[in-house]
Write a protein that holds these residues in place. Structure first.
Motif, PDB file in Angstrom:
ATOM      1  N   ARG A   1       0.855  -1.184   0.000  1.00 13.27           N
ATOM      2  CA  ARG A   1       0.000   0.000   0.000  1.00 13.27           C
ATOM      3  C   ARG A   1       0.893   1.235   0.000  1.00 13.27           C
ATOM      4  N   ALA A   2       0.482   2.205  -0.745  1.00  7.74           N
ATOM      5  CA  ALA A   2       1.241   3.446  -0.797  1.00  7.74           C
ATOM      6  C   ALA A   2       0.899   4.312   0.416  1.00  7.74           C
ATOM      7  N   PHE A   3       1.900   5.004   0.920  1.00 12.20           N
ATOM      8  CA  PHE A   3       1.674   5.941   2.006  1.00 12.20           C
ATOM      9  C   PHE A   3       2.763   6.999   1.951  1.00 12.20           C
ATOM     10  N   SER A   4       2.562   8.067   2.687  1.00 11.19           N
ATOM     11  CA  SER A   4       3.582   9.105   2.739  1.00 11.19           C
ATOM     12  C   SER A   4       3.722   9.591   4.169  1.00 11.19           C
ATOM     13  N   VAL A   5       4.903  10.106   4.453  1.00  9.79           N
ATOM     14  CA  VAL A   5       5.197  10.657   5.760  1.00  9.79           C
ATOM     15  C   VAL A   5       5.750  12.056   5.548  1.00  9.79           C
ATOM     16  N   ASP A   6       5.135  13.033   6.184  1.00  8.76           N
ATOM     17  CA  ASP A   6       5.601  14.424   6.058  1.00  8.76           C
ATOM     18  C   ASP A   6       6.833  14.592   6.940  1.00  8.76           C
ATOM     19  N   MET A   7       7.993  14.764   6.305  1.00  9.03           N
ATOM     20  CA  MET A   7       9.260  14.914   7.041  1.00  9.03           C
ATOM     21  C   MET A   7       9.501  16.379   7.436  1.00  9.03           C
TER      22      MET A   7
END
Length: 123
Positions: A111-117
């Motif tokens: 599953r695609a996901f993102s993390v705001d760095m």
């Protein structure tokens, strides 16, 4: 928790069960349901028909082993110049999920996901 399938569901997919097989099937269907719940974290996302189908398949594999093949990994019979050899796919009657069944239950799906760095700075 209740099993995802009943002995009647297994009969519809396989053959009429004897009273002894029916009792064993009920136990194995409970165990197969537990295996699905503990192995597949996203099992709740699967349709009831998928859970029923996979639960029956797991129990059927275990029942196909039978009582007379416990521990057998290979069997050979010879009479004169003729011989016959068997290898049992599940000699101990273990409960397991195939890779296709795990995929149907969402195990291993990417599953695609993102993390705001770089979170926004507070004023």
């Amino acid at each position: 928790m209740t099993a995802f399938a009943t002995a009647d569901d297994l009969e519809k997919r396989w053959h009429a069960l004897t009273p002894t097989e029916n009792h064993k099937a009920t136990t194995l269907l409970d165990d197969a349901s537990d295996l699905i719940r503990t192995t597949c974290p996203d099992w709740q996302q699967a349709r009831p028909s998928t859970l029923r189908r996979i639960c029956c398949a797991v129990a059927k594999r275990a029942m196909l082993a039978g009582d007379d093949t416990a521990g057998v990994s290979q069997h050979t019979e010879t009479a004169g110049s003729y011989s016959e050899s068997y290898s049992y796919s599940n000699p101990a009657g273990d409960l397991y999920l195939t890779s296709a069944e795990k995929k149907s239950l969402g195990v291993g799906c990417q599953r695609a996901f993102s993390v705001d760095m770089m979170p926004e700075a507070s004023p």
